[in-house]
Design a protein around this motif. Sequence first.
Motif, PDB file in Angstrom:
ATOM      1  N   GLY A  13      -5.366  16.599  -2.533  1.00  9.99           N
ATOM      2  CA  GLY A  13      -3.840  16.514  -2.054  1.00  9.99           C
ATOM      3  C   GLY A  13      -3.435  16.984  -0.570  1.00  9.99           C
ATOM      4  N   GLY A  14      -4.522  17.727   0.045  1.00 10.67           N
ATOM      5  CA  GLY A  14      -4.128  18.204   1.321  1.00 10.67           C
ATOM      6  C   GLY A  14      -4.454  17.147   2.370  1.00 10.67           C
ATOM      7  N   LEU A  15      -5.155  16.141   2.085  1.00 13.29           N
ATOM      8  CA  LEU A  15      -5.477  15.011   2.828  1.00 13.29           C
ATOM      9  C   LEU A  15      -4.455  14.110   3.388  1.00 13.29           C
ATOM     10  CD1 LEU A  15      -9.059  13.847   1.486  1.00 13.29           C
ATOM     11  CD2 LEU A  15      -8.528  14.787   3.646  1.00 13.29           C
ATOM     12  N   ARG A  16      -4.424  13.651   4.789  1.00 14.25           N
ATOM     13  CA  ARG A  16      -3.384  12.810   5.079  1.00 14.25           C
ATOM     14  C   ARG A  16      -3.442  11.561   4.584  1.00 14.25           C
ATOM     15  NH1 ARG A  16      -2.289  12.948  11.186  1.00 14.25           N
ATOM     16  NH2 ARG A  16      -4.727  12.291  11.158  1.00 14.25           N
ATOM     17  N   ASP A  17      -2.415  10.619   4.473  1.00 14.91           N
ATOM     18  CA  ASP A  17      -2.389   9.193   4.092  1.00 14.91           C
ATOM     19  C   ASP A  17      -3.424   8.468   5.143  1.00 14.91           C
ATOM     20  OD1 ASP A  17      -0.071  10.701   4.324  1.00 14.91           O
ATOM     21  OD2 ASP A  17       0.873   8.941   2.907  1.00 14.91           O
ATOM     22  N   THR A  18      -3.506   8.796   6.281  1.00 14.68           N
ATOM     23  CA  THR A  18      -4.397   7.937   7.278  1.00 14.68           C
ATOM     24  C   THR A  18      -5.521   8.182   7.209  1.00 14.68           C
ATOM     25  OG1 THR A  18      -3.726   9.498   8.901  1.00 14.68           O
ATOM     26  CG2 THR A  18      -2.672   7.391   9.007  1.00 14.68           C
ATOM     27  N   LEU A  34       0.673  -1.210   0.269  1.00 13.14           N
ATOM     28  CA  LEU A  34      -0.080  -0.026   0.000  1.00 13.14           C
ATOM     29  C   LEU A  34       0.950   1.300   0.069  1.00 13.14           C
ATOM     30  CD1 LEU A  34      -2.739   1.462   0.620  1.00 13.14           C
ATOM     31  CD2 LEU A  34      -2.329   1.166   3.018  1.00 13.14           C
ATOM     32  N   ASP A  35       0.380   1.964  -0.562  1.00 14.21           N
ATOM     33  CA  ASP A  35       1.062   3.453  -0.939  1.00 14.21           C
ATOM     34  C   ASP A  35       0.154   4.611  -1.187  1.00 14.21           C
ATOM     35  OD1 ASP A  35       3.155   5.262  -0.184  1.00 14.21           O
ATOM     36  OD2 ASP A  35       4.314   4.909  -2.015  1.00 14.21           O
ATOM     37  N   TYR A  36       0.193   5.715  -0.741  1.00 17.41           N
ATOM     38  CA  TYR A  36      -0.282   6.941  -1.174  1.00 17.41           C
ATOM     39  C   TYR A  36       0.418   8.030  -1.692  1.00 17.41           C
ATOM     40  CZ  TYR A  36      -3.481  11.201  -0.509  1.00 17.41           C
ATOM     41  OH  TYR A  36      -4.198  12.298  -0.654  1.00 17.41           O
ATOM     42  N   ILE A  37       0.170   8.483  -2.971  1.00 15.13           N
ATOM     43  CA  ILE A  37       0.995   9.217  -3.951  1.00 15.13           C
ATOM     44  C   ILE A  37       0.416  10.630  -4.265  1.00 15.13           C
ATOM     45  CG2 ILE A  37       2.733   7.521  -4.660  1.00 15.13           C
ATOM     46  CD1 ILE A  37       0.207   8.930  -6.915  1.00 15.13           C
ATOM     47  N   GLN A  38       1.192  11.548  -4.703  1.00 22.25           N
ATOM     48  CA  GLN A  38       0.628  12.676  -5.264  1.00 22.25           C
ATOM     49  C   GLN A  38       0.861  13.025  -6.726  1.00 22.25           C
ATOM     50  OE1 GLN A  38      -1.015  14.946  -3.025  1.00 22.25           O
ATOM     51  NE2 GLN A  38      -0.529  13.992  -0.962  1.00 22.25           N
ATOM     52  N   VAL A  39       0.372  13.761  -7.094  1.00 21.04           N
ATOM     53  CA  VAL A  39       0.501  13.908  -8.775  1.00 21.04           C
ATOM     54  C   VAL A  39      -0.250  15.429  -8.828  1.00 21.04           C
ATOM     55  CG1 VAL A  39      -0.628  13.857 -11.178  1.00 21.04           C
ATOM     56  CG2 VAL A  39      -0.249  11.770  -9.813  1.00 21.04           C
ATOM     57  N   THR A  40       0.988  16.231  -9.123  1.00 20.34           N
ATOM     58  CA  THR A  40       0.826  17.774  -9.429  1.00 20.34           C
ATOM     59  C   THR A  40      -0.289  18.142 -10.211  1.00 20.34           C
ATOM     60  OG1 THR A  40       3.253  17.785  -8.995  1.00 20.34           O
ATOM     61  CG2 THR A  40       2.234  19.932  -9.298  1.00 20.34           C
ATOM     62  N   ILE A  41      -1.013  19.230  -9.904  1.00 13.92           N
ATOM     63  CA  ILE A  41      -2.038  19.706 -10.778  1.00 13.92           C
ATOM     64  C   ILE A  41      -2.124  21.239 -10.694  1.00 13.92           C
ATOM     65  CG2 ILE A  41      -3.513  17.859 -10.724  1.00 13.92           C
ATOM     66  CD1 ILE A  41      -5.205  19.616  -8.838  1.00 13.92           C
ATOM     67  N   LYS A  42      -2.521  22.126 -11.786  1.00  9.37           N
ATOM     68  CA  LYS A  42      -2.699  23.326 -11.625  1.00  9.37           C
ATOM     69  C   LYS A  42      -3.679  23.740 -10.536  1.00  9.37           C
ATOM     70  CE  LYS A  42      -6.564  24.577 -14.715  1.00  9.37           C
ATOM     71  NZ  LYS A  42      -7.215  25.281 -15.854  1.00  9.37           N
ATOM     72  N   ASP A  63       3.798   1.701   5.101  1.00  3.91           N
ATOM     73  CA  ASP A  63       5.165   2.167   5.620  1.00  3.91           C
ATOM     74  C   ASP A  63       4.929   2.806   6.935  1.00  3.91           C
ATOM     75  OD1 ASP A  63       4.061   4.988   4.876  1.00  3.91           O
ATOM     76  OD2 ASP A  63       5.011   4.878   2.888  1.00  3.91           O
ATOM     77  N   ARG A  64       5.630   3.946   7.465  1.00  2.00           N
ATOM     78  CA  ARG A  64       5.547   4.317   8.662  1.00  2.00           C
ATOM     79  C   ARG A  64       4.552   5.252   8.940  1.00  2.00           C
ATOM     80  NH1 ARG A  64      10.203   2.717  11.388  1.00  2.00           N
ATOM     81  NH2 ARG A  64      12.021   2.111  10.014  1.00  2.00           N
ATOM     82  N   ARG A  65       3.987   5.742   7.798  1.00  2.00           N
ATOM     83  CA  ARG A  65       3.069   6.969   7.839  1.00  2.00           C
ATOM     84  C   ARG A  65       1.502   6.142   8.076  1.00  2.00           C
ATOM     85  NH1 ARG A  65       3.477   9.006   1.860  1.00  2.00           N
ATOM     86  NH2 ARG A  65       3.641   6.528   1.606  1.00  2.00           N
ATOM     87  N   TYR A  66       1.551   4.867   8.106  1.00  3.66           N
ATOM     88  CA  TYR A  66       0.277   4.254   8.538  1.00  3.66           C
ATOM     89  C   TYR A  66       0.250   3.488  10.005  1.00  3.66           C
ATOM     90  CZ  TYR A  66      -0.849   4.673   3.693  1.00  3.66           C
ATOM     91  OH  TYR A  66      -1.075   5.290   2.368  1.00  3.66           O
ATOM     92  N   PRO A  67      -0.917   3.427  10.525  1.00  4.79           N
ATOM     93  CA  PRO A  67      -0.995   2.748  11.813  1.00  4.79           C
ATOM     94  C   PRO A  67      -0.989   1.186  11.541  1.00  4.79           C
ATOM     95  CG  PRO A  67      -3.154   3.326  11.156  1.00  4.79           C
ATOM     96  CD  PRO A  67      -2.346   3.723  10.117  1.00  4.79           C
ATOM     97  N   LEU A  68      -0.259   0.399  12.611  1.00  5.44           N
ATOM     98  CA  LEU A  68      -0.205  -0.789  12.603  1.00  5.44           C
ATOM     99  C   LEU A  68      -1.761  -1.402  12.998  1.00  5.44           C
ATOM    100  CD1 LEU A  68       1.382  -3.592  12.868  1.00  5.44           C
ATOM    101  CD2 LEU A  68       1.516  -3.232  15.233  1.00  5.44           C
ATOM    102  N   ARG A  69      -2.217  -2.357  12.066  1.00  5.64           N
ATOM    103  CA  ARG A  69      -3.314  -3.083  12.195  1.00  5.64           C
ATOM    104  C   ARG A  69      -3.268  -4.351  11.840  1.00  5.64           C
ATOM    105  NH1 ARG A  69      -4.247   0.970  14.350  1.00  5.64           N
ATOM    106  NH2 ARG A  69      -5.795   2.529  14.107  1.00  5.64           N
TER     107      ARG A  69
END
Length: 342
Positions: free
Chosen positions: A191-196, A144-152, A219-225
């Motif tokens: 894009g302003g939302l946090r991964d979690t 799992l990952d959360y990525i950002q794509v730049t927009i105008k 990765d470390r940005r997520y809580p252990l479940r």
Amino acid sequence: MAIPIAILDCDLLLHGQGHKTLDRFDLGAVPDTVLLSQFGFPREFILYLVELLREALCRRTQRSRAISPEVQVLAALGFYTSGSFQTSMGDTIGISQASMSRCVSNVTRALVEKAPQFITFNRDPSSTEQFQRVAGFPGVLGVLDYIQVTIKAPNSEDSSYVNKKGFHSVGCQLVCDARGLLLSAETHWAGGLRDTDVLKRSTLHKQLQELEDGWLLGDRRYPLRRWLMTPVDCPESPAEFQYNLAHAATHEIVDRTFRAIQTRFRCLDGTKGYLQYSPERSSSILLACCVLHNASLQSGLDAWTLERTDPLEQPESLEQRPEDRDRQAEDLRKQLIVKHFS
């Protein structure tokens, strides 16, 4: 200077009558090298796409002087893979900017409609075996990952699309298997939302609650479940270090996969500029590229042939309140470490 792949008749454009298509176009006459260099894919896959999307594209062009599905697909692929503005690719193909824009919109919508067919969360037992062969990490169903794509910047004064780095973006939550095939792609997040926060609100989160066996790696940005294994923050024992090494080597697959997607579909590569569209349309283009990635992989193309080799960005660790910790998940991870990494 336009390459001779589509010759549009000005008289037809100006004086055409009835339903006609701009199909004076011979895909067979275009060299394979041109298809690869200008449109990013081999002939066989392009022909497959044309047939896959033909009905939807013809349905959207039931008007006089419609552009053929072949030209529409090439126009969209040229835009997705070149990263150039629509005007530049329209000049290459030989169609106007307005026609180019319609082609990209039509093909993008047609691909988004196909997303449920090509992107599915498949709990295939063989997937865990493929992951385990990477670095010995058992029970992995996906990474799992959360990525950002730049927009105008949106026209409205909406700060929800400003991410923590200060630029406007849409967020995409991805899960892939050991081959780089996407199992989930939710591309509509501000894009302003946090991964979690995205994970909690996602369709994927609801699916994961039903998992009885196996887990994703985050990765470390997520809580252990119990369904999401994360690295040990401060490893002390050799087994914990070994667990973290296996976790990092396995989780890297999703980073490699998105780097490969950005490299093939350069319209998503923020180093080349940003998507010149609304957040909604940018999200659709991103999902269309994810569908193309899976379709090409299922057609036998290599997911990582065009992968960039940028250094990986180290994520910040999630700061959890004691009451948010999952004791059951902590016990499960300890058992996993003892059994498989001691």
